[in-house]
Design a protein around this motif. Structure first.
Motif, short mmCIF file in Angstrom:
data_model
loop_
_atom_site.label_atom_id
_atom_site.label_comp_id
_atom_site.label_asym_id
_atom_site.label_seq_id
_atom_site.Cartn_x
_atom_site.Cartn_y
_atom_site.Cartn_z
N SER A 128 0.89 -1.33 0.12
CA SER A 128 0.14 -0.07 -0.07
C SER A 128 0.89 1.30 0.06
O SER A 128 1.98 1.32 0.40
N PRO A 129 0.45 2.38 -0.60
CA PRO A 129 1.13 3.50 -0.70
C PRO A 129 1.37 4.26 0.61
O PRO A 129 0.52 3.95 1.95
N ILE A 130 2.36 4.95 0.77
CA ILE A 130 2.60 5.66 2.10
C ILE A 130 1.53 6.65 2.47
O ILE A 130 1.21 6.87 3.64
N SER A 131 1.00 7.32 1.46
CA SER A 131 -0.27 8.08 1.46
C SER A 131 -1.48 7.47 2.19
O SER A 131 -2.11 8.13 2.83
N LEU A 132 -1.54 6.27 2.02
CA LEU A 132 -2.66 5.52 2.77
C LEU A 132 -2.29 5.58 4.25
O LEU A 132 -3.24 5.75 5.13
N GLY A 133 -0.86 5.43 4.68
CA GLY A 133 -0.70 5.55 6.12
C GLY A 133 -0.88 6.95 6.72
O GLY A 133 -1.26 7.16 7.78
N GLN A 134 -0.58 7.95 5.83
CA GLN A 134 -0.75 9.29 6.29
C GLN A 134 -2.53 9.52 6.39
O GLN A 134 -2.61 10.19 7.37
N ALA A 135 -3.20 8.84 5.44
CA ALA A 135 -4.76 8.91 6.01
C ALA A 135 -4.92 8.42 7.29
O ALA A 135 -5.95 9.04 7.94
N VAL A 136 -4.38 7.24 7.72
CA VAL A 136 -4.65 6.84 9.01
C VAL A 136 -4.18 7.68 10.03
O VAL A 136 -4.80 7.96 11.01
N VAL A 137 -3.21 8.36 9.89
CA VAL A 137 -2.68 9.27 11.02
C VAL A 137 -3.44 10.67 10.91
O VAL A 137 -4.12 10.98 12.15
N ASP A 138 -3.79 11.01 10.05
CA ASP A 138 -4.89 12.05 9.76
C ASP A 138 -6.32 11.97 10.32
O ASP A 138 -6.83 12.75 10.71
N SER A 139 -6.61 10.51 10.47
CA SER A 139 -7.92 10.26 11.10
C SER A 139 -7.87 10.24 12.55
O SER A 139 -8.96 9.91 13.34
N GLY A 140 -6.59 10.32 12.98
CA GLY A 140 -6.46 10.38 14.60
C GLY A 140 -5.86 8.86 15.14
O GLY A 140 -5.82 8.95 16.36
N PHE A 141 -5.88 7.94 14.41
CA PHE A 141 -5.25 6.71 15.04
C PHE A 141 -3.73 6.93 15.67
O PHE A 141 -3.13 7.58 15.12
N ASN A 142 -3.55 6.69 16.91
CA ASN A 142 -2.46 6.91 17.62
C ASN A 142 -1.75 5.39 17.95
O ASN A 142 -0.73 5.25 18.97
N LEU A 143 -2.01 4.24 17.33
CA LEU A 143 -1.46 2.83 17.48
C LEU A 143 -1.99 2.19 16.52
O LEU A 143 -2.93 1.97 16.05
N VAL A 144 -1.05 1.31 16.15
CA VAL A 144 -1.11 0.52 14.86
C VAL A 144 -0.60 -1.19 15.10
O VAL A 144 0.61 -1.08 15.60
N THR A 145 -1.28 -1.89 14.71
CA THR A 145 -0.92 -3.22 14.83
C THR A 145 -0.62 -3.97 13.33
O THR A 145 -1.57 -3.29 12.52
N GLN A 146 0.45 -4.53 13.08
CA GLN A 146 0.96 -4.95 11.96
C GLN A 146 1.36 -6.52 11.54
O GLN A 146 1.87 -6.74 10.71
N ALA A 147 1.16 -7.27 12.85
CA ALA A 147 1.47 -8.51 12.70
C ALA A 147 0.16 -9.13 11.93
O ALA A 147 -0.76 -9.66 12.56
#
Length: 392
Positions: A128-147
């Motif tokens: 997935s594009p890095i810009s997808l990650g930026q949308a996650v940040v902009d939405s207010g998420f402050n914790l990510v699980t990725q396993a």
């Protein structure tokens, strides 16, 4: 529940790093500020508390509540990539305000982020594009699980690109690592320590390189028990985020039940699961010592471009943790239903709370021709989720 000798810090701060050894003093003057990296920690951010009344110290009484919301699989198919690159990845705007009411706001990033645009891809090996990650940040998420089972789809580069992005944004990342020395992540509030662990059952058929097994946390590794033991010794509450189960199955399977019991018997106080891409029930697990633990077997998809009605129905896991005079415990747990809206022709993608989803929207959903209606979504939810709340 666990007992914690309470020492109130002078400042409202939160230490976010791979170990709990060093505790620098962090200063901020804005509730939503990101604090800069200090003391060579990988990343640092602060806990957010809803109001000053959340912590009281009257007549030596101490009380603090911390709320957590967790969204399921952020499953980024090729059509979503195309939409996001041509428009923007603003798919979460309709739930943004709701999510930002919580202190800890987690999401399962099902697919790795990748810098190289030539490696953007959907099923079966996602990037997935890095810009997808930026949308996650902009939405207010402050914790990510990725396993997840797709964590190694782009080999080590996908893991490193993902980690580098989340660290740059000062977002704690669970389940994947760029070095073997990462310890159990512990989120510190003013009066509590909350340990968090994240594991996956497998890697989409891939095998990690010998000597680099640390890249992704394995649900079947001996490390699970040692991590839980570390959490038990160093934190007040432990949250486990397992990536497990059978896809598209609305009932937990025997292997999930077995693993849930193992997690609880070794110290997990909350379990929130992902991977089936559909919702599964919230149930109570009782440990060998008699402790009662809420277990969200699956919160389903947060967003996807899948093509079956049950996969459009997901959930937000919501938990409140309290410190009542030094006794830290889970106060309540709840599931709130959400809907993935795919406009006809895959022309746009959005996530809605089911309570906010209208028949007018359902009428232009890509799956309307397959019978998607608001009533059908509600009936499906009520059939699967017999009880969406848990209280201590």
């Amino acid at each position: 529940m666990k007992y914690y000798k309470l020492i109130l810090p002078i400042l409202t701060t939160f230490l976010c790093g791979c170990s709990v050894a060093q505790k620098p003093i962090l200063i901020t003057d804005s509730k939503n500020d990101i604090i800069t990296d200090v003391a060579n920690l990988s990343y640092t951010t602060k806990i957010e508390v809803n109001s000053e009344e959340d912590i009281s110290e009257k007549n030596n009484d101490i009380y603090e509540e911390i709320s957590l919301v967790y969204a399921g699989d952020n499953l980024i198919h090729k059509t979503i990539i195309k939409y996001g690159l041509n428009n923007s990845f603003n798919m979460y705007d309709n739930v943004k305000d709701y999510i930002n009411k919580f202190d800890i706001r987690g999401i399962n990033q099902e697919t790795v982020l990748i810098d190289d645009d030539k490696q953007y891809s959907g099923y079966p090996t996602f990037g997935s594009p890095i810009s997808l990650g930026q949308a996650v940040v902009d939405s207010g998420f402050n914790l990510v699980t990725q396993a997840t089972n797709h964590a190694y789809d782009k080999k080590e580069q996908g893991i490193l690109d993902s980690i580098n992005f989340w660290k740059e944004k000062n977002i704690p990342i669970l389940g994947i690592h760029d070095n073997p020395n990462d310890n159990v992540f512990i989120w510190e509030t003013q009066t509590m320590k909350i340990a968090m662990v994240n594991y996956t059952y497998g890697l989409n058929g891939f095998v990690l390189p010998k000597g680099k097994e640390y890249l992704v946390d394995d649900l079947y590794s001996d490390k699970v028990i040692s991590d839980l033991q570390y959490a038990e010794e160093n934190a007040d509450i432990t949250i486990a985020f397992p990536h497990w189960g059978t896809e598209y199955t609305h009932t937990e399977i025997s292997e999930q039940i077995r693993i849930a019991q193992m997690l609880v018997d070794n110290g997990a106080d909350i379990i929130i699961g992902c991977h089936p891409h559909v919702v599964e029930p919230l149930k109570k697990i009782v440990s060998s010592s008699g402790k009662e633990v809420p277990c969200f077997y699956s919160v389903g998809n947060f967003i996807s471009a899948q093509n079956e009605i049950p996969r459009m129905l997901g959930a937000l896991a919501e938990v409140v943790i309290e410190n009542n005079n030094g006794i830290v415990s889970v106060k309540s747990a709840k599931m709130t239903p959400i809907v993935t809206h795919i406009q006809k022709g895959y022309s746009s993608f959005e996530t809605y709370l089911l309570d906010d989803y209208t028949e007018e929207l359902a009428n232009i959903h890509q799956l309307r021709k397959h019978g998607l209606t608001v009533d059908k979504l509600n009936d499906l939810w009520n059939t699967i989720i017999e009880n969406n709340t848990w209280e201590n």
